[in-house]
Design an enzyme around this catalytic site. Structure first.
Site, PDB file in Angstrom:
ATOM      1  N   SER A 144       0.839  -1.198   0.000  1.00 31.67           N
ATOM      2  CA  SER A 144       0.000   0.000   0.000  1.00 31.67           C
ATOM      3  C   SER A 144       0.879   1.255   0.000  1.00 31.67           C
ATOM      4  CB  SER A 144      -0.947  -0.049   1.207  1.00 31.67           C
ATOM      5  OG  SER A 144      -1.931   0.952   1.152  1.00 31.67           O
ATOM      6  N   ARG A 213     -11.615   7.088  10.167  1.00 34.80           N
ATOM      7  CA  ARG A 213     -11.130   5.714  10.221  1.00 34.80           C
ATOM      8  C   ARG A 213     -12.209   4.732   9.780  1.00 34.80           C
ATOM      9  NH1 ARG A 213      -6.694   2.605   9.673  1.00 34.80           N
ATOM     10  NH2 ARG A 213      -6.746   0.757  10.999  1.00 34.80           N
ATOM     11  N   ASP A 305      -9.424  -5.849  -4.486  1.00 33.97           N
ATOM     12  CA  ASP A 305      -8.990  -4.631  -3.797  1.00 33.97           C
ATOM     13  C   ASP A 305      -9.875  -3.460  -4.226  1.00 33.97           C
ATOM     14  OD1 ASP A 305      -7.576  -2.379  -2.785  1.00 33.97           O
ATOM     15  OD2 ASP A 305      -5.657  -3.376  -3.060  1.00 33.97           O
ATOM     16  N   HIS A 338      -8.030  -5.167  -0.025  1.00 33.58           N
ATOM     17  CA  HIS A 338      -6.767  -4.446   0.111  1.00 33.58           C
ATOM     18  C   HIS A 338      -5.950  -4.939   1.303  1.00 33.58           C
ATOM     19  CE1 HIS A 338      -3.877  -1.287  -0.423  1.00 33.58           C
ATOM     20  NE2 HIS A 338      -4.064  -0.838   0.804  1.00 33.58           N
ATOM     21  N   ASP A 339      -6.601  -5.291   2.381  1.00 36.04           N
ATOM     22  CA  ASP A 339      -5.902  -5.737   3.585  1.00 36.04           C
ATOM     23  C   ASP A 339      -5.297  -7.125   3.451  1.00 36.04           C
ATOM     24  OD1 ASP A 339      -6.004  -3.533   5.180  1.00 36.04           O
ATOM     25  OD2 ASP A 339      -7.581  -4.258   6.511  1.00 36.04           O
TER      26      ASP A 339
END
Length: 358
Positions: A144, A213, A305, A338-339
């Site tokens: 990332s 967040r 993603d 994405h994680d």
């Protein structure tokens, strides 16, 4: 525990977009044993809200962000390599950032902390390695935001490493992703406690940071994973306009947990550094910049993603190849989106091992 070192005490760091910083404290951690000729060193670059400790002794009841990847025989094999990871410039986990004391005023930098770029972050990392007497890197690895750092390392210091490994990152951020970051910034700066960034002696903008967040978390995961984990389940005790569904409760929890470990000003500065990343700065164009890369380049994309979308990563591969970069490209599927580069060890370990050993 992280180690600390002070850099730029004699001569300030001139920043890419103007301004300077001096007496920069850098938090870093090392793993493994360096060999006699110092040829087994790998730099790990963390993602947006990471820190200098990807692995933590679990006896402390805590875990690092790459906890399951580092160790004997693992993807980052501490029997073979010596790993260095530092908290980025502008962060809030030990390296100089907006919450740090400005030596010129003896007050937190706050709103006076300058705009930083990934190029600045990489320059600080290079000076750290010089101070540690590291002459060359076997590899630079990042996911990332860290993947962008790894790419910039290849451009700025093309003779300094053998391999670049970029996990789940493109050569620049998409308009949609910049849009997400804009909404997160607006949540923070419109918090009544933000005070233009000068909130350190009073209440911090916790509500805004929590909302930011929560939005970020939605871009890191996938609809499939959220549906599998929560579906439309509701809480036994809920608030109709608050945490009524389990997925809402999960996001609220993640936002609340974030407040304990991150600073709003750091989040703003690093989000903008992510937005601003452009490898062509200082070069005729992007192809000119990418053509400087001499290292073997490994690029991994996840086709689920939602932040660095797979079509954008494929385009990055094409641009790198057109610039003459030796690229090995992998495309995988993971429910974690994405994680995945932080979670799906079985998917990523073989590619990491191959990418750093060439």
């Amino acid at each position: 525990m992280a180690k600390f070192i002070t850099l730029f005490a004699d001569k300030p760091l001139n920043l890419l977009l103007g301004g300077y910083l001096s007496h920069i404290t850098v938090a870093y951690q090392t793993y493994g044993v360096i060999n006699k000729d110092r040829s087994n060193v790998i730099l790990l670059c963390h993602a947006l809200t990471g820190d200098s400790e990807p692995y933590i002794d679990i006896t402390n009841n805590d875990k690092g962000w790459w906890q399951n990847f580092i160790g004997s025989g693992l993807a980052f094999d501490t029997d073979k390599y010596f790993f260095i990871c530092s908290n980025v410039l502008g962060g809030c986990k030990g390296t100089t950032g907006p919450a740090s004391i400005n030596p010129e005023t003896n007050q937190p930098y706050g709103s006076q902390f300058p705009i930083i770029t990934i190029q600045d972050i990489v320059k600080v990392q290079r000076v750290l390695l010089d101070k540690l007497a590291i002459p060359h890197l076997k590899a630079v690895v990042g996911g990332s935001f860290g993947g962008m750092q790894a790419t910039q390392w290849g451009i700025t210091y093309p003779d300094f490493m053998d391999n670049v490994v970029n996990l789940c990152s493109t050569l620049s951020l998409s308009a949609e992703a910049i849009g997400f970051n804009h909404i997160m910034r607006q949540a923070i700066i419109n918090d009544p406690n933000f005070n233009g960034g000068d909130y350190y002696n009073t209440h911090s903008p916790e509500k805004g940071l929590k909302i930011a967040r929560m939005l970020g978390m939605l871009t890191y995961r996938t609809d499939i994973q959220l549906t599998k984990a929560f579906g439309r389940e509701t809480k036994r005790s809920s608030e109709f306009y608050g945490d009524h569904f389990q997925v809402e409760s999960y996001l609220s929890y993640q936002g609340e947990k974030f407040l304990a470990r991150f600073d709003a000003n750091s989040y703003l500065r690093l989000l903008r550094a992510l937005d601003l990343y452009d490898p062509s700065i200082g070069f005729k164009n992007r192809q000119d910049a990418l053509s400087k890369i001499k290292a073997r380049y490994t690029l991994v994309g996840v086709n689920s993603d939602q932040l660095f979308k797979i079509n954008e990563i494929r385009q990055s591969k094409q641009e790198l190849e057109m610039a003459g970069v030796q690229v090995e490209f992998y495309e995988i599927y993971s429910v974690f989106g994405h994680d995945a580069f932080l979670i799906d060890y079985d998917f990523f370990a073989p590619m990491i091992k191959h990418g750093i050993s060439k």
